[in-house]
Design a protein around this motif. Structure first.
Motif: not given
Length: 212
Positions: A9-19, A48-59
């Motif tokens: 998980p990225s630092a942003e993921d961890l920040r959002r999680h804590a929030g 876990d988020l597997p590889l998808t075709r979505s281009l959205r950052r959160r995915n």
């Protein structure tokens, strides 16, 4: 891409999680919309988020955030919320709390007895996904008699590797979805889920093998 190849998980993921966790802790036990929103967000971050075709950052593909025991307790306190939809999301999140199986087990046991069939389904899914068969054997055996076929499916799959295997297999084989007035595609989706869960019975008893 397999789970062990996924990036952390990225630092942003961890920040959002804590929030989101902090936000849940600050809410009263009977709040609804804000609780549900945060539970949905945590469920997304814990899996876990597997590889998808979505281009959205959160995915973008990544490993799930591993919740702490305190995080799990924060989510579990909403398991008796007045809203069935909130309780459902509690169990959808807890199914990803594999590191805290013993802590989660009593919550899932209570969920199997919930007054809402939808919540019972998600509690049964959590029992199966978390491998709680030994810890919840008696409750799962009771769930084999549920009026809701999906509850019976997941309870049986959870018991497939236990001493209750034969009893679970009998209930599972008898719970193959009936073709009703619903669309063929809906029946096919239910049947595919049943067949996917049948993999828990290996080797398959004859009654199950006949449906595969």
């Amino acid at each position: 891409m397999t789970a062990h190849e996924l990036p952390a998980p990225s630092a942003e993921d961890l920040r959002r999680h804590a929030g989101f966790v902090a936000g849940l802790r600050a809410l009263p036990a009977d709040a609804k919309s804000r609780v549900q929103h945060r539970l949905q967000a945590l469920e997304h971050l814990w899996r876990d988020l597997p590889l998808t075709r979505s281009l959205r950052r959160r995915n973008w593909p990544r490993r799930g955030v591993v919740p702490s025991a305190d995080d799990v307790a924060c989510v579990a306190r909403f398991a008796e919320h007045p809203s069935a939809e909130v309780r459902r999301w509690v169990f959808q999140a807890l199914r990803h709390a594999a590191a805290h199986r013993e802590q989660v087990a009593p919550v899932v046991r209570a969920g199997l007895l919930d007054r809402s069939p939808v919540v019972q389904i998600h509690a049964a899914v959590a029992a199966h996904r978390l491998g709680l068969s030994e810890l919840l054997a008696a409750a799962l055996v009771d769930a084999l008699a549920s009026a809701t076929w999906t509850v019976r499916w997941y309870a049986a799959a959870a018991l497939a590797t236990t001493a209750r295997r034969e009893q679970a297999a009998e209930a599972f084989a008898a719970a193959f979805p009936e073709r009703r007035a619903a669309s063929a595609s809906e029946f096919d989706a239910h049947a595919e889920t049943w067949r996917r869960l049948a993999a828990a019975f290996d080797p398959s008893p004859p009654a199950i093998a006949a449906r595969l």
